[in-house]
Design a protein around this motif. Structure first.
Motif, PDB file in Angstrom:
ATOM      1  N   PRO A  73       0.827  -1.214   0.000  1.00 23.28           N
ATOM      2  CA  PRO A  73       0.000   0.000   0.000  1.00 23.28           C
ATOM      3  C   PRO A  73       0.855   1.256   0.000  1.00 23.28           C
ATOM      4  CG  PRO A  73       0.208  -0.826   2.223  1.00 23.28           C
ATOM      5  CD  PRO A  73       0.949  -1.795   1.349  1.00 23.28           C
ATOM      6  N   SER A  74       0.323   2.309  -0.560  1.00 20.88           N
ATOM      7  CA  SER A  74       0.955   3.626  -0.465  1.00 20.88           C
ATOM      8  C   SER A  74       0.165   4.469   0.531  1.00 20.88           C
ATOM      9  CB  SER A  74       0.958   4.324  -1.824  1.00 20.88           C
ATOM     10  OG  SER A  74      -0.380   4.610  -2.229  1.00 20.88           O
ATOM     11  N   VAL A  75       0.777   5.543   0.987  1.00 25.70           N
ATOM     12  CA  VAL A  75       0.065   6.450   1.886  1.00 25.70           C
ATOM     13  C   VAL A  75      -1.204   6.948   1.201  1.00 25.70           C
ATOM     14  CG1 VAL A  75       0.154   8.685   3.042  1.00 25.70           C
ATOM     15  CG2 VAL A  75       2.139   7.152   3.135  1.00 25.70           C
ATOM     16  N   GLU A  76      -1.073   7.352  -0.062  1.00 21.74           N
ATOM     17  CA  GLU A  76      -2.209   7.908  -0.795  1.00 21.74           C
ATOM     18  C   GLU A  76      -3.344   6.891  -0.934  1.00 21.74           C
ATOM     19  OE1 GLU A  76       1.416  10.025  -1.362  1.00 21.74           O
ATOM     20  OE2 GLU A  76       0.966   7.909  -1.831  1.00 21.74           O
ATOM     21  N   GLN A  77      -2.986   5.641  -1.183  1.00 20.52           N
ATOM     22  CA  GLN A  77      -3.995   4.592  -1.332  1.00 20.52           C
ATOM     23  C   GLN A  77      -4.739   4.344  -0.022  1.00 20.52           C
ATOM     24  OE1 GLN A  77      -2.309   0.871  -2.612  1.00 20.52           O
ATOM     25  NE2 GLN A  77      -4.211   0.203  -3.587  1.00 20.52           N
ATOM     26  N   LEU A  81      -8.735   4.905   0.702  1.00 20.63           N
ATOM     27  CA  LEU A  81      -9.579   3.819   1.193  1.00 20.63           C
ATOM     28  C   LEU A  81     -10.221   4.162   2.537  1.00 20.63           C
ATOM     29  CD1 LEU A  81      -7.273   0.809   0.277  1.00 20.63           C
ATOM     30  CD2 LEU A  81      -9.535   1.291  -0.706  1.00 20.63           C
ATOM     31  N   ALA A  82      -9.521   4.960   3.318  1.00 22.25           N
ATOM     32  CA  ALA A  82     -10.028   5.332   4.637  1.00 22.25           C
ATOM     33  C   ALA A  82     -11.258   6.229   4.568  1.00 22.25           C
ATOM     34  CB  ALA A  82      -8.934   6.008   5.449  1.00 22.25           C
ATOM     35  N   GLN A  83     -11.555   6.769   3.399  1.00 27.83           N
ATOM     36  CA  GLN A  83     -12.747   7.598   3.246  1.00 27.83           C
ATOM     37  C   GLN A  83     -14.018   6.760   3.142  1.00 27.83           C
ATOM     38  OE1 GLN A  83     -11.863  10.709   3.674  1.00 27.83           O
ATOM     39  NE2 GLN A  83      -9.720  10.055   3.484  1.00 27.83           N
ATOM     40  N   ALA A  89     -10.407   2.786  11.373  1.00 27.97           N
ATOM     41  CA  ALA A  89      -9.012   2.648  11.798  1.00 27.97           C
ATOM     42  C   ALA A  89      -8.124   2.300  10.614  1.00 27.97           C
ATOM     43  CB  ALA A  89      -8.879   1.575  12.873  1.00 27.97           C
ATOM     44  N   ILE A  90      -6.822   2.512  10.803  1.00 29.52           N
ATOM     45  CA  ILE A  90      -5.793   2.091   9.858  1.00 29.52           C
ATOM     46  C   ILE A  90      -5.072   0.884  10.456  1.00 29.52           C
ATOM     47  CG2 ILE A  90      -3.661   2.726   8.669  1.00 29.52           C
ATOM     48  CD1 ILE A  90      -6.075   4.247   7.613  1.00 29.52           C
TER      49      ILE A  90
END
Length: 256
Positions: A73-77, A81-83, A89-90
């Motif tokens: 995963p990337s930070v941006e991805q 997805l967190a939206q 949670a992450i």
């Protein structure tokens, strides 16, 4: 009285095929909610679908440190997805030096990615650490994990590690392992744990608590974890239920 399973994997096939029965048993055991935790990106949709389908199921997004041959995963991805609705949670993220050996720098970089994403979206972290507590705490400090907090899930480390994590604003989650007869060090951690920093979980389908040890675990049995903790701490079951449920909704602030 109600309980919350703060960490389970009910999207895994053996549990998902009986999801309605699983939810009925949760109700019978007074387990009101459960957090279904992601372990990789290819299977993430099954986690999100469960959360979308059932009001009392929440989701996380992340890639487990044990998954070596899987899309990174990337930070941006992770931020994107967190939206998704019901994502609270992450994780699960962290380090595991028990199952994998060799150069594990990729694990540490993946862990840093998750912490950076969590900070960007202001969501708590679900952290897995096994045979790696020193590096886990170090990276948490270096990356500012204390800015979002989170939980040390399925905790099996020492009281000293628990204190270091709590100093960074993290909760400690105890699983069915605490009910095992030989888990004396973990029982001691449970006795010392302040109630306002404690969560309970099953980590289903793994680690079924006594008296079901050896069987396939399920969220309903998180009640047994709470019962054992109440016994260890010489507290009422009601007080453990109230505290751990309140802590869950305080930490996972998107959960309602």
């Amino acid at each position: 009285m109600k309980f919350v399973d703060s960490h389970c994997h009910i999207n895994f096939p053996d549990l998902a095929q009986d999801i309605d029965g699983l939810l009925q048993r949760m109700q019978q055991y007074d387990v009101s909610h459960a957090l279904c935790v992601a372990v990789n990106l290819p299977e993430l949709q099954s986690v999100l679908d469960l959360a979308a389908r059932y009001d009392n199921i929440y989701a996380s997004v992340g890639v487990h440190p044990d998954y070596e041959d899987t899309p990174e995963p990337s930070v941006e991805q992770l931020v994107q997805l967190a939206q998704t609705p019901k994502v609270v949670a992450i994780g699960e993220t962290g380090l595991d030096y028990f199952r994998l050996t060799g150069d594990l720098e990729w694990q540490r970089e993946r862990f840093r990615t998750h912490i950076r994403a969590a900070r960007e979206v202001n969501l708590p972290l679900i952290i897995h650490t096994r045979a790696s507590s020193e590096d886990t705490i170090r990276i948490m400090r270096e990356e500012g994990a204390d800015q979002v907090g989170g939980v040390m899930h399925c905790f099996t480390e020492s009281w000293e590690v628990a204190q270091q994590a709590m100093d960074l604003g993290f909760y400690i989650s105890l699983s069915g392992i605490v009910t095992f007869k030989k888990a004396e060090e973990l029982k001691d951690v449970a006795r010392k744990m302040p109630l306002d920093r404690l969560l309970i979980e099953t980590d289903s389908p793994y680690l079924a608590p006594m008296p079901h040890r050896g069987k396939q675990n399920q969220p309903a049995w998180v009640r047994h974890v709470a019962e054992h903790i109440a016994e260890l701490k010489d507290l009422s079951l009601q007080s453990v239920a109230d505290a751990t449920t309140d802590n869950f909704f305080k930490l996972f602030h998107r959960a309602k």
